[in-house]
Design an enzyme around this catalytic site. Structure first.
Site, PDB file in Angstrom:
ATOM      1  N   SER A 264       0.840  -1.193   0.000  1.00 46.68           N
ATOM      2  CA  SER A 264       0.000   0.000   0.000  1.00 46.68           C
ATOM      3  C   SER A 264       0.874   1.241   0.000  1.00 46.68           C
ATOM      4  O   SER A 264       2.033   1.189   0.409  1.00 46.68           O
ATOM      5  CB  SER A 264      -0.897   0.020   1.238  1.00 46.68           C
ATOM      6  OG  SER A 264      -0.185   0.497   2.379  1.00 46.68           O
ATOM      7  N   ASP A 265       0.317   2.348  -0.443  1.00 50.14           N
ATOM      8  CA  ASP A 265       0.993   3.622  -0.207  1.00 50.14           C
ATOM      9  C   ASP A 265       0.798   3.977   1.267  1.00 50.14           C
ATOM     10  O   ASP A 265       0.035   3.346   1.998  1.00 50.14           O
ATOM     11  CB  ASP A 265       0.438   4.707  -1.136  1.00 50.14           C
ATOM     12  CG  ASP A 265       1.462   5.796  -1.420  1.00 50.14           C
ATOM     13  OD1 ASP A 265       2.378   5.999  -0.598  1.00 50.14           O
ATOM     14  OD2 ASP A 265       1.353   6.461  -2.456  1.00 50.14           O
ATOM     15  N   TRP A 266       1.494   5.005   1.714  1.00 50.06           N
ATOM     16  CA  TRP A 266       1.518   5.379   3.134  1.00 50.06           C
ATOM     17  C   TRP A 266       0.082   5.637   3.635  1.00 50.06           C
ATOM     18  O   TRP A 266      -0.592   6.568   3.186  1.00 50.06           O
ATOM     19  CB  TRP A 266       2.365   6.634   3.312  1.00 50.06           C
ATOM     20  CG  TRP A 266       2.557   7.093   4.723  1.00 50.06           C
ATOM     21  CD1 TRP A 266       1.610   7.546   5.582  1.00 50.06           C
ATOM     22  CD2 TRP A 266       3.802   7.166   5.433  1.00 50.06           C
ATOM     23  NE1 TRP A 266       2.156   7.890   6.783  1.00 50.06           N
ATOM     24  CE2 TRP A 266       3.511   7.663   6.732  1.00 50.06           C
ATOM     25  CE3 TRP A 266       5.118   6.866   5.121  1.00 50.06           C
ATOM     26  CZ2 TRP A 266       4.493   7.867   7.698  1.00 50.06           C
ATOM     27  CZ3 TRP A 266       6.103   7.076   6.083  1.00 50.06           C
ATOM     28  CH2 TRP A 266       5.791   7.572   7.341  1.00 50.06           C
ATOM     29  N   GLY A 267      -0.378   4.783   4.553  1.00 54.41           N
ATOM     30  CA  GLY A 267      -1.677   4.992   5.192  1.00 54.41           C
ATOM     31  C   GLY A 267      -2.874   4.662   4.324  1.00 54.41           C
ATOM     32  O   GLY A 267      -4.021   4.911   4.724  1.00 54.41           O
TER      33      GLY A 267
END
Length: 716
Positions: A264-267
């Site tokens: 995933s991308d950050w968060g």
């Protein structure tokens, strides 16, 4: 380690250990100072056991620290499984190269591969294993801040650069070549199409357009062997990418055949909640694991909920097992089981990072990326004429651009320093010059210098924070203070040459009457030296735009490969009822593929060896380019094709090939392109990639605007 051994290792893992492999935490969680990680631990609700089990981390810096963290991690790991260290190495590690949009404007795939090789080498000896690059998002809106991280508006060019970056990062033998890192292609999918050019915003397009224009870049990177894929923040057909089972299970896994790691991308996993498709972290975890997201970056939806979801039979443990096995396989592909510290080497780090050789490469690549947009016989400058170098970017070391994580402005070469290296006759002010609110003293000094000079180099542009993630702009003109400065300087010396440092195509209203305009992007560590080389003719500019510059922001998005309409625009027509603006043309100020040279190139004799193409055979298209100047120069010869009648509406032209060719003064070269039926395929309304029999235009020239045209017929 063999696949069977990895499977056996997986079978030995507890449920907690398996879930831990799916968690990625930032460097601060592995700090030696307890006070530095106490706050972050509390914020995420993590225990020390969670940190000890996390399978990957991002942002560790330096060989010594990488070795320390890996050693401590493995001492606490029951099964001796190593950690993967990842980071954002986008256009260089410590030696910073031009931003990717600038690299795209080089149209030089060998240069891109070299950039990736050097970036990988510096990162690897500093202890890193994975880079979150390349970003291959197709972008048509310069308001979007992350356009600086893209290679532009064209699917074909983006795809070729995607291949070059991946091959440069990973090499031929990733496991045994410790000077390489694994590549993570991003952002899957269509992140660059955010509505309004506003970061993190909604994306809305048809599946056919997604497949035809946006997916080819990712697929090219995967075909080149990229080991990871990162999810995008946006929705795809109404479903956030990070929870989009169709996108990752059906398209990425089944159709593209990708068996690597999805991160995933950050968060992005927890953001399924504000998106409105998950009511809480538990449902977000369920959606993400069902979609096929293997690693959750910097949130704890998996850590807190996967174990419970499996125990209550809401999630099949087989989904967790396949994610863990993919992560273990990546660790094995990197050779970490045999050598957990891999390339980390304090002595080599000192020798390799920011070496003289790497700085020389940065200067060369920057020179190839700079685009000469306008020149009314003002360039190149002579070292004998007095030149005033003024403006906020004249002495600025803010030439790296964002995503230059380890780069240091103090190590970068400013324009003034670059000119000084050439021994030119120049003057520069001593007053500090702000980009937005210059002091009156700075302005007065610039005016005084301009009055005494033969020519003025007015160095303008964006500061680095004005582009990149979360840096979208509705007004892409230069700051008003810079436009006012241009007007003031031009009033007392008409010989004004504007240089630009920036991270996106700009609306150049207010400075377009300059005698010359040089687009340098954010050119990297040796950027000022490279720009000076261009200005003084030590290097003949060869850069060509990989993204169009609008006449005004009101045209945005403006791109060369647009679809025709039932009432097409006819320049100069007095007809009102056609697709056009009342106050400006439909076309870009400086179109895709455009760029000037100090040489003069003339195209002639476009010839097809046959005007009928039989599937399985090929047409050879040749064209002659003559250099009608006294200066040897490099030309980027561009091939475009148009399908005159398609099953769906087709673009007015599409890039299908290019070749860079060096042509001596007063000499000619013939360039040849091969056209096959495969080159004519596109995604039809049934989502199949096929071609249409009928007439096609072949266009070859120096840009998407300036071409010669011939026609051929594709037979059934």
């Amino acid at each position: 380690m063999e696949h069977k051994q990895l499977t056996e290792l997986l079978e030995q893992m507890t449920l907690d250990e398996k879930v831990g492999q799916l968690l990625q935490l930032a460097a601060e969680f592995y700090s030696e100072k307890a006070e530095e990680k106490t706050g972050p631990m509390t914020n995420l609700g993590l225990t020390q056991d969670d940190i000890n089990n996390a399978g990957t981390t991002l942002g560790i810096s330096g060989a010594k620290e990488a070795i320390r963290v890996q050693k401590a991690y493995m001492e606490n790991n029951r099964l001796g499984i190593p950690m993967i260290l990842m980071a954002d190495i986008i256009h260089g590690f410590r030696t910073i190269f031009p931003i990717p949009l600038g690299l795209g404007s080089s149209w030089d795939l060998d240069a891109a591969k070299k950039v990736a090789e050097i970036s990988a080498k510096e990162a690897a000896v500093s202890g890193l294993h994975v880079t979150f690059s390349p970003m291959v998002d197709l972008v048509r809106d310069p308001r979007w801040g992350r356009v600086m991280e893209s290679t532009g508006e064209d699917p074909f060019l983006n795809s070729r650069f995607a291949e070059a970056f991946v091959k440069g990062y990973q090499g031929e033998d990733l496991k045994n070549d410790f000077f390489r890192v694994a590549a993570c292609v991003k952002h899957f999918a269509a992140y660059g199409a955010a509505i309004g050019g506003r970061d993190y915003n909604t994306v809305n397009m048809s599946e056919r357009q997604l497949r035809d224009s946006y997916l080819p870049g990712y697929q090219a990177a995967l075909d080149a062997g990229a080991k990871l894929v990162m999810t995008s923040f946006n929705i795809v057909d109404g479903v956030p990418a990070t929870g989009n089972k169709w996108l990752f299970r059906d398209v990425l896994r089944k159709e593209f055949g990708f068996d690597g790691v999805v991160i995933s991308d950050w968060g992005a996993v927890i953001e399924l909640i504000p998106h409105g498709v998950a009511q809480d972290k538990k449902q977000a975890a369920e959606l993400a694991i069902e979609a096929g997201v293997d690693i959750e970056m910097m949130t704890t939806c998996y850590t807190e909920n996967l174990k419970e979801l499996i125990k209550e039979n809401s999630v099949d443990e087989a989904l967790l097992d396949e994610a863990v096995l993919r992560i273990l396989t990546l660790k094995n592909d990197l050779g970490l089981f045999e050598n957990p510290h891999r390339g980390a080497n304090v002595a080599l780090e000192e020798e390799v990072v920011l070496s003289k050789e790497h700085r020389a490469a940065a200067r060369e690549v920057a020179r190839r990326s700079i685009v000469l947009l306008k020149n009314e016989n003002s360039l190149p400058l002579s070292t004998q004429e007095t030149v005033a170098i003024v403006g906020p970017a004249a002495a600025s070391n803010d030439v790296l651009g964002v995503w230059s994580w380890q780069g240091k402005k103090a190590e970068a070469v400013s324009l003034a320093q670059g000119v000084a290296q050439l021994g030119a006759d120049y003057v520069i002010g001593k007053e500090a010059f702000d980009y937005f609110e210059p002091t009156q003293a700075a302005i007065d000094e610039a005016v005084s210098l301009a009055k005494k000079a033969d020519k003025v180099v007015l160095a303008l542009g964006e500061e680095d924070w004005m582009s990149g993630e979360a840096s979208s702009r509705s007004d892409i003109r230069l700051p008003q203070a810079q436009l006012d400065l241009f007007k003031t300087i031009q009033a007392i010396n008409e010989n004004v040459i504007v240089t630009l440092y920036n991270g996106r195509p700009l609306d150049l209203q207010g400075i377009d009457s300059a005698k010359a305009i040089v687009e340098a992007w954010f050119p990297g560590t040796e950027g000022g030296a490279a720009l000076a080389d261009i200005l003084y003719g030590k290097y003949n500019p060869s850069g060509r735009l990989s993204m169009s510059f609008p006449e005004t922001v009101g045209q945005v998005p403006v791109y060369y490969n647009y679809d025709n309409t039932g009432r097409p625009y006819k320049p100069g027509s007095q007809e009102k009822y056609e697709t056009k603006y009342l106050d400006v043309s439909n076309f870009a100020k400086y179109p895709f593929g455009f760029g000037l040279s100090y040489s003069t190139f003339v195209y002639s004799d476009l010839h097809l060896n046959t005007t009928e193409l039989i599937p399985g055979e090929a047409i050879t298209a040749t064209i002659t380019i003559e250099n009608q100047s006294d200066i040897v120069g490099e030309e980027t010869v561009q091939l475009y094709i148009r399908d005159q009648i398609g099953q769906v509406v087709r673009p007015v032209k599409e890039l299908k090939g290019f070749e860079k060719v060096m042509i001596p003064a007063h000499d000619k070269r013939t360039v040849e392109f091969t056209i096959t039926e495969q080159l004519l395929r596109y995604v039809h309304s049934d989502q199949n990639n096929t071609s249409d029999p009928g007439l096609f235009d072949v266009m070859i020239g120096s840009s998407s605007k300036d071409v010669l045209t011939q026609t051929f017929k594709l037979l059934k």
